[in-house]
Write an enzyme that holds these catalytic residues in place. Structure first.
Site, mmCIF file in Angstrom:
data_model
loop_
_atom_site.group_PDB
_atom_site.id
_atom_site.type_symbol
_atom_site.label_atom_id
_atom_site.label_comp_id
_atom_site.label_asym_id
_atom_site.label_seq_id
_atom_site.Cartn_x
_atom_site.Cartn_y
_atom_site.Cartn_z
ATOM 1 N N ARG A 233 12.237 -10.622 3.159
ATOM 2 C CA ARG A 233 13.675 -10.409 3.354
ATOM 3 C C ARG A 233 14.517 -11.073 2.260
ATOM 4 O O ARG A 233 15.562 -11.664 2.533
ATOM 5 C CB ARG A 233 14.095 -10.882 4.750
ATOM 6 C CG ARG A 233 13.557 -10.035 5.881
ATOM 7 C CD ARG A 233 14.267 -8.673 6.024
ATOM 8 N NE ARG A 233 15.584 -8.827 6.593
ATOM 9 C CZ ARG A 233 16.695 -8.529 5.945
ATOM 10 N NH1 ARG A 233 16.666 -8.065 4.694
ATOM 11 N NH2 ARG A 233 17.856 -8.671 6.537
ATOM 12 N N TYR B 170 -6.843 -10.332 7.614
ATOM 13 C CA TYR B 170 -7.889 -9.709 6.829
ATOM 14 C C TYR B 170 -9.070 -10.705 6.695
ATOM 15 O O TYR B 170 -8.976 -11.853 7.119
ATOM 16 C CB TYR B 170 -7.344 -9.283 5.455
ATOM 17 C CG TYR B 170 -6.272 -8.220 5.551
ATOM 18 C CD1 TYR B 170 -6.501 -7.034 6.258
ATOM 19 C CD2 TYR B 170 -5.022 -8.385 4.948
ATOM 20 C CE1 TYR B 170 -5.519 -6.055 6.364
ATOM 21 C CE2 TYR B 170 -4.037 -7.407 5.048
ATOM 22 C CZ TYR B 170 -4.290 -6.250 5.755
ATOM 23 O OH TYR B 170 -3.320 -5.286 5.859
ATOM 24 N N GLY C 123 -3.207 -3.130 -2.006
ATOM 25 C CA GLY C 123 -4.526 -3.728 -1.833
ATOM 26 C C GLY C 123 -5.655 -2.777 -2.181
ATOM 27 O O GLY C 123 -5.629 -1.604 -1.813
ATOM 28 N N HIS D 116 0.871 -1.172 0.000
ATOM 29 C CA HIS D 116 0.000 0.000 0.000
ATOM 30 C C HIS D 116 0.910 1.224 0.000
ATOM 31 O O HIS D 116 1.884 1.273 0.758
ATOM 32 C CB HIS D 116 -0.873 -0.013 1.259
ATOM 33 C CG HIS D 116 -1.928 1.031 1.249
ATOM 34 N ND1 HIS D 116 -3.153 0.825 0.677
ATOM 35 C CD2 HIS D 116 -1.943 2.294 1.719
ATOM 36 C CE1 HIS D 116 -3.879 1.911 0.794
ATOM 37 N NE2 HIS D 116 -3.171 2.828 1.423
#
Ligand code: FAD
Ligand code: NAP
Ligand code: SF4
Length: 698
Positions: free
Chosen positions: A313, A191, A72, A40
């Site tokens: 990472r 979510y 998103g 985002h």
């Protein structure tokens, strides 16, 4: 298992043969194995956001990545970010895609990406935030409030569930209409979809709750019906929590079953995610080892025959290549590394990985911004998400510029100015470039700071900057030079508090403590609990190898069992923290909680680490004096004395401005940047930002 990676064609460098091998999805082909993961940016809700996102994504498409996933976008109002004006009316609901009108904005993005490179795919992430949504009509399978949201969700009834599924389908349809090559449906992170899967957030007794088969139903219906709507020639990625890091979270068997069922329901690709936002395990911060979680992806890959994406990472081409060589994944998602360097894949393809501006996983300008409602950017690359506003254009008036100080501010200024065609000389009193970054890199968990110094060393070479190390510059040198412009980036000097006994032999500065120039005893007071106080506490309380460089140490420190994958990967496992045999007191004068001012998304990891090592945090301290008995202070107006053998001063910074002031008295053409300009609150993000903007303008 997925088909073995083809070894025939790779429009990249031999060194990264797996990374540059295309992937055939049957109905379409990905040109390589690198994906820019979803982030985002805050542009989704900004008035000129689509134009700016178009430039941001197009630059990454031209930079060589194979597929891009957008930030998103909610399928409806209740699933997303809705800002309200003072009358309660919804404004800027741009992070939602449920109407034809909204699809038109997205067309700007897809056209820009496909124009930049027709072979690059772009998928829109459908993100229904469920109980994490930031509006007052949020919904969830059960009315279970998340501890990280101020709003409680409304429990969905049967009709509500149908609506949510249909809204996902409508959103996927509109994404296709807007020119996307596919969608990524997020089924992780706490979510909406993930809250159906986990028992503690799904207490339903109907066909969407109870047994795991029932709890999976919502996810599978969404995929099945989206597939039926968009047809076979559209990518559907489903993002699962390969390991959700929750006590009582998903078991391995549940993850495996969900993966297999998603394939049957019509997913083209499974993407593995490794957390819920509520989890107490860091999964992307700088103390997380590179590619720490790919073994989980490997297990998922063993369950399905569709391609599987790994992430977290993975910040250099060789790390990605090694993941693919091990067979842990078919595709590698790199999100923040693409903020840090839009040309990541082009540089890898041309064997110029040493020119990559590496993401150091600090979160300071990306996630910390996102969670503070600011536009996302990047500490090492302030152009990220600001491509239309900050441009490094060739100069038509090349100047001779001297930059004094090769810390982050001086380095950013020198390299941007030189890239633009100015003739730059860079001076530093020290034997190496980097300024305070040479201290930061010594702190366990901050090893990535070496990469930033490698990058700047390479840029100095590439742009022919005349580097003068071991050179203390004085005003006479500046006055005698024939430069057109001087930039003073001399940084800071550590503040020495005005306190009786501050020159006592037990008192040392943080530079001596970190460099090991002076011994640190077994009972230590740290005066000052800012970023440096915390880093020093970490440095002196730490014992054994750095968790950031050893997955087993990291797993032990944070209580993760990768091998047996108990529920969530963490259920029933106590973190085992090794700590140095030292009693440490971290002190501040402020009344606020110690560490409150640390990074929004990473501060908790530092506070928790030190607390687990037994470091005692003390606020509301009024220092009185230091003598042979120790450190005397008032707390709650009562005198106390800590009989410590070492006191480390981390009491902030003062600007080092003498050279600038002297240059002004001689009327020299001089600018001031970085810590020398403003020491209070100055960090590398601010230093690089200011220097880059000034160098772009000269
Ligand atoms: P400096 O880095 O101080 O560089 C100034 C340079 O000027 C020095 O190299 C010095 O030798 C040179 N110089 C001074 N006078 C002269 C002269 N007369 N002639 C020639 N050369 C001269 N920031 C973050 O954003 N995130 C972090 O995680 C972070 N961690 C940190 C951890 C530690 C332990 C420390 C000490 C700092 C950390 N910082 C961090 C802060 C960050 O490093 C500083 O904000 C940043 O280095 C300031 O940049 P600067 O270029 O202004 O100054
Ligand atoms: P800082 O964050 O400003 O902290 C200074 C500390 O010293 C505070 O705890 C302050 O708290 C105390 N202090 C100030 N004046 C004092 C005095 N006269 N006597 C005693 N104590 C005093 O500065 P810093 O720790 O030096 O860090 C410098 C910069 O580097 C900061 O901008 C920081 O953000 C950045 N940095 C960032 C990170 C990171 O992980 N993001 C890590 C390291 C550094 P009280 O006044 O309450 O005592
Ligand atoms: Fe990476 Fe830090 Fe940039 Fe975020 S701000 S992309 S973590 S370097």
């Amino acid at each position: 298992m997925s088909a073995a990676i083809e070894q025939s064609e790779f429009p990249g460098h031999e060194k990264y043969r797996h990374l540059f091998t295309p992937l055939d999805l049957g109905f379409t082909k990905l040109k390589n194995r690198a994906i820019m993961g979803s982030m985002h940016t805050g542009l989704e809700e900004s008035p000129d956001g689509f134009e700016r996102m178009a430039a941001y994504f197009a630059e990454r498409a031209a930079g060589g990545v194979g597929m891009i996933i957008t930030g998103g976008i909610s399928p409806n109002e209740e699933g997303g970010l809705v800002f309200r004006d003072e009358n309660g009316a919804a404004v800027f609901a741009a992070s939602k895609l449920s109407t034809d009108e909204e699809a038109a904005g997205h067309k700007l993005i897809t056209d820009a990406v496909h124009t930049a490179d027709p072979d690059v795919k772009i998928c829109m992430q459908i993100l229904h935030m469920g109980p994490l949504a930031m509006n007052d009509g949020l919904v969830a399978p059960s009315a279970v409030k998340s501890r990280i949201n101020k709003f409680a969700p409304n429990e969905l009834d049967a009709e509500g569930i149908e609506k949510q599924i249909n809204d996902h389908v409508n959103c996927a349809r509109l994404a296709k209409k807007a020119g996307y090559d596919g969608v990524e449906i997020i089924g992780s992170a706490g979510y909406l979809i993930s809250t159906f899967l986990v028992e503690k957030t799904n207490r339903r007794t109907d066909e969407y709750g109870g047994s795991y088969e029932n709890r999976m139903r919502f996810a599978l219906e969404v995929v099945r019906r989206c597939r039926a709507e968009v047809g076979d020639d559209f990518i559907i990625i489903f993002r699962i929590a390969g390991m959700d890091m929750l006590e009582g979270g998903m078991s391995w068997d549940e993850v495996a079953l969900l993966s297999r069922e998603l394939e049957k329901a019509g997913a083209s690709i499974i993407s593995t995610h490794f957390t819920w936002h509520e989890a107490s395990v860091p999964t992307i911060a700088t103390m997380v080892p590179r590619a720490a979680f790919t073994s989980v992806t490997a297990r998922v890959r063993g369950e399905v025959s569709i391609p599987v994406i790994t992430s977290n990472r993975i910040n250099m081409p060789q790390v990605a290549e090694d993941v693919l060589i091990r067979g842990d994944a078919d595709l590698v998602s790199m999100a923040r590394p693409m903020l840090a360097d839009s040309q990541f894949m082009n540089k890898a393809a041309q064997n110029r990985a040493d020119e990559i501006n590496t993401c150091i996983a600090c979160n300071q300008a990306c996630l910390d911004h996102t969670f503070s409602g600011k536009t996302t950017s990047c500490l090492v690359n302030p152009r990220a998400c600001h491509e239309t506003l900050l441009k490094y254009e060739p100069t038509d008036n090349p100047k001779k510029i001297a930059v004094i100080g090769a810390g982050p501010a001086g380095l950013a200024y020198a390299t941007v100015a030189a890239e633009r065609g100015h003739n730059v000389s860079l001076y530093d009193a020290a034997a190496e470039i980097g300024g305070q970054f040479n201290l930061a890199k010594l702190v366990p968990g901050k090893e990535e700071f070496y990469e930033t110094l490698r990058y700047y060393n390479r840029m100095i070479e590439k742009f022919d900057i005349n580097l003068h190390l071991n050179t203390v510059v004085d005003v006479d040198m500046l006055a005698e030079s024939d430069v057109d412009h001087i930039v003073i980036a001399t940084g800071i000097s550590p503040r020495t508090p005005d306190l009786e006994g501050i020159d006592h032999p037990s008192v040392i500065g943080y530079i001596d403590a970190l460099r090991g120039n002076k011994p640190v005893g077994s009972k230590v007071a740290i005066m000052g609990a800012g970023g440096i106080g915390f880093d020093v506490a970490d440095f002196i309380s730490h014992d054994g190898p750095s968790g950031a460089e050893d997955v087993e140490v990291f797993a032990r420190e944070w209580g993760i069992d990768f091998e047996n994958h108990p529920r969530g990967g963490v259920t029933g496992i106590e973190p085992e923290v090794a700590s140095a045999p030292r009693e440490i007191f971290l002190m501040q004068r402020k009344e606020t909680a110690v560490g409150k001012g640390l990074g929004k998304t990473t501060g908790w990891t530092h506070r928790l680490t030190l607390a687990r090592r037994g470091v005692k945090m003390m606020n509301s301290i009024d220092y009185l004096k230091i003598d042979d008995r120790g450190l005397h202070f008032l707390r709650d107006n009562k005198p106390e004395c800590l009989d410590v053998d070492t006191i480390i001063v981390c009491a902030g910074q003062e600007p080092l401005r003498a050279l600038y002031d002297a240059a002004l008295t001689r009327d020299l053409p001089v600018d001031l940047i970085g810590g020398a300009f403003e020491a209070a609150e100055l960090d590398a993000k601010a230093a690089i930002y200011q220097a880059s903007h000034m160098a772009a303008a000269i």
